[in-house]
Design a protein around this motif. Structure first.
Motif, PDB file in Angstrom:
ATOM      1  N   ILE A 151       0.871  -1.170   0.000  1.00  0.00           N
ATOM      2  CA  ILE A 151       0.000   0.000   0.000  1.00  0.00           C
ATOM      3  C   ILE A 151       0.909   1.221   0.000  1.00  0.00           C
ATOM      4  N   LYS A 176       1.010   5.388  -0.250  1.00  0.00           N
ATOM      5  CA  LYS A 176       0.318   6.668  -0.263  1.00  0.00           C
ATOM      6  C   LYS A 176       1.259   7.703  -0.847  1.00  0.00           C
ATOM      7  N   THR A 226       3.261  -1.072   4.074  1.00  0.00           N
ATOM      8  CA  THR A 226       2.776   0.298   3.840  1.00  0.00           C
ATOM      9  C   THR A 226       3.951   1.258   3.691  1.00  0.00           C
ATOM     10  N   GLU A 285       4.444   5.453   3.008  1.00  0.00           N
ATOM     11  CA  GLU A 285       3.716   6.725   2.965  1.00  0.00           C
ATOM     12  C   GLU A 285       4.685   7.872   2.705  1.00  0.00           C
TER      13      GLU A 285
END
Length: 588
Positions: free
Chosen positions: A45, A47, A206, A208
């Motif tokens: 994931i 961002k 993740t 970011e």
């Protein structure tokens, strides 16, 4: 995070060669973190905003994962994008990166394109880039089969959900192998995105890249206050002052995109609009015109602008304040790319919007400077400075070679070098671009030595100080007083308050101009387009105005004007369109 050279990422040598051919030496933060994770086989994931290099972040490991030695070619990588423009952009990037990789076969599938051509491409494709709706269409037809899929990438996942693709995405994911790798990119992380990740990803890693991490150092951020009812006039002044080579203007609604596009085009700018309600062929045409530099200004909504990737964008204007911090970074991050500097200017109205901008500045850890609205005199001075720089560049490039003989001839007639240069410059640059003080000096110096100043006393301000000009466009072309005022003030340098009475007839319009500026208006209005139509402006003599006699010379509009003005008081029914103009407080 410090830059990581691509040489340290141990890329496939053929991909590294493509990266070097594209002019890149160091990976962006998102690339440096995501490429190793995708290579490891983990679900990811990420961002990240547009402009951070995320396409290459998933494209490079995806290309490395494709088995080009299959006996029968199958679809191994699927990239889903919210719009046709983003799919085209991703496809173009993948083609560049696979330039030296034999066996990579890419198919792009999206609405508004020829289905037969897509059928042919899909028969031999091992990578597919497309929009959810068209991919679903091909799945129903049996032309997209995903049983051999190794990796699926959801690009701009938040926008796909906002656009109503949730069910399509879930259906596509359910039709893929359980062991496939799922990579999700999103500018924001709303609950719907997290729910999608929880359902279809296995222990995702993740990454970011916060708004504060996005490089904004190359972008000069400022804001200008303008009353909500006068924002269009304010933007007009800003565009004339800055004269961007290529600019992107953001609005929050489709209606405002259309309205602003119409306004700018009627005021002499080269502008196009793009939003989701436009048909695909029209959107494609507008995007191509802008990318090729045939259009200077593009007006867009946030969603429609997702497919815009132009490296030489020098200005971003926020006509409306963005809805959140992510949108602000997403917008202004489209300038200042590839090591170049850029500027962003945001219009705001009142203390509440000023407070929103302060919060945005804190969130992105940048200064958003408050600038005044430029005046007409400031615009003239800026244009004068630009003209000087144009001449300097021409001199440094050796311009003027071959004209020495002409200079010698003029010098032999008694003209000084300064006067010859000034005369030559006046042929290239209009006097309206000179600062007021310089223009006045030029007017005094160009008077011949034998001329005597006029002894006629200066008329007092009032109706007698105005003369009439005729513009051969009228209500039949939907012209309004604001169109005429905008064209005249922009061309001549008059302020809106100086323009006198306006009478609009079906085929022409009569405008009152201060008598000492009529000549300037006639000169500067040559070739002026109003409401998208070329116009001609001519003088209406005072005797013709009073007696209704047609002019012997000039346009047909001027001839008709002389007759019609004499009768206008008796022809109120069906006569001229008269509107009392509300003059903006802005100069011009």
């Amino acid at each position: 995070m410090t830059d990581v050279p691509f040489s340290e990422l141990a890329l496939d040598p053929r991909i590294e060669k493509s990266v070097e051919a594209m002019g890149f030496t160091a990976a962006t933060p998102i690339q440096a973190q995501v490429i190793p994770l995708i290579r490891s086989g983990a679900d990811v994931i990420a961002k990240s905003q547009t402009g951070t290099g995320k396409t290459a972040a998933f494209a490079i490991p995806a290309l490395e994962a494709v088995d080009t030695q299959e006996a029968k070619v199958t679809i191994q990588v699927l990239v889903l994008c919210p719009t046709r423009e983003l799919a085209q952009q991703a496809g173009e990037e993948i083609r560049k990166l696979s330039r030296f990789l034999p066996g990579i076969r890419l198919a792009e599938v999206y609405g508004g394109a020829n289905m037969e051509r897509q059928f042919i491409q899909l028969r031999r494709a091992n990578i597919v880039v497309g929009t959810p709706g068209r991919v679903m269409d091909h799945m129903r037809r049996g032309t997209v089969k995903l049983q051999h899929l190794r990796m699926i990438v959801l690009d701009e996942a938040d926008e796909m959900l906002n656009m109503g693709f949730k069910e399509d995405i879930e259906t596509i994911l359910q039709d893929t192998p359980q062991e496939r790798q799922t990579v999700l990119f999103s500018a924001t992380m709303p609950p719907a995105i997290l729910a999608l990740a929880k359902t279809f990803q296995m222990n995702p890693q993740t990454v970011e890249i916060n708004a504060s991490q996005v490089t904004l150092e190359q972008i000069d951020q400022s804001c200008v206050e303008a009353p909500a009812s006068r924002k269009m006039e304010a933007l007009n002044l800003l565009l004339r002052y800055h004269r961007p080579n290529r600019a992107l203007i953001f609005c929050n609604t489709k209606h405002m995109v259309d309205e602003l596009g119409e306004y700018l085009n009627t005021h002499g700018f080269s502008a196009e609009s793009i939003h989701g309600d436009m048909k695909q062929p029209q959107r494609t045409r507008v995007m191509n015109e802008f990318k090729r530099g045939r259009v200077d200004i593009l007006i867009a909504t946030d969603v429609a602008a997702r497919g815009i990737d132009v490296n030489d964008l020098d200005y971003v204007f926020n006509y409306d304040i963005p809805l959140n911090t992510e949108y602000y970074v997403h917008r202004i991050g489209r300038t200042g790319r590839a090591g170049k500097s850029g500027s962003s200017i945001t219009l705001f109205s009142g203390k509440r919007q000023m407070g929103i901008l302060r919060n945005l500045a804190r969130a992105v850890k940048s200064e958003i400077r408050v600038d005044p609205l430029p005046t007409q005199e400031a615009i003239r001075l800026r244009e004068h400075q630009r003209n000087v720089e144009t001449v300097v560049r021409a001199l440094e490039a050796g311009a003027g070679d071959g004209y020495e003989f002409m200079v010698e001839q003029l010098t032999a007639r008694g003209y000084t070098g300064e006067r010859i240069a000034a005369a030559a410059l006046s042929l290239r640059f209009p006097e309206s671009a000179l600062p007021a003080e310089a223009a006045g000096k030029a007017n005094r110096e160009t008077r011949r030595e034998g001329d005597q100043p006029s002894r006629v006393p200066k008329a007092k301000a009032g109706p007698a100080a105005y003369g009439d000009v005729v513009v051969d466009i009228g209500s039949a072309n939907r012209v309004e007083p604001k169109h005429l005022v905008g064209a005249i003030t922009e061309r001549s340098g008059l302020s809106g308050k100086e323009v006198g009475k306006i009478d609009i007839y079906p085929e022409f319009s009569v405008v009152g101009i201060p008598t000492d500026r009529v000549g300037d208006v006639l000169d500067t209005m040559k070739g002026c387009k109003i409401c998208g139509r070329p116009t001609r402006t001519t003088r209406l003599a005072e005797s013709e105005r009073e007696e209704g006699r047609p002019a012997r010379k000039g346009s047909k509009a001027a001839q008709f004007a002389g007759e019609r003005i004499a009768k206008r008081n008796q022809a109120r029914a069906g006569g001229p369109v008269r509107r009392k103009r509300k003059i903006p407080d802005f100069e011009g």
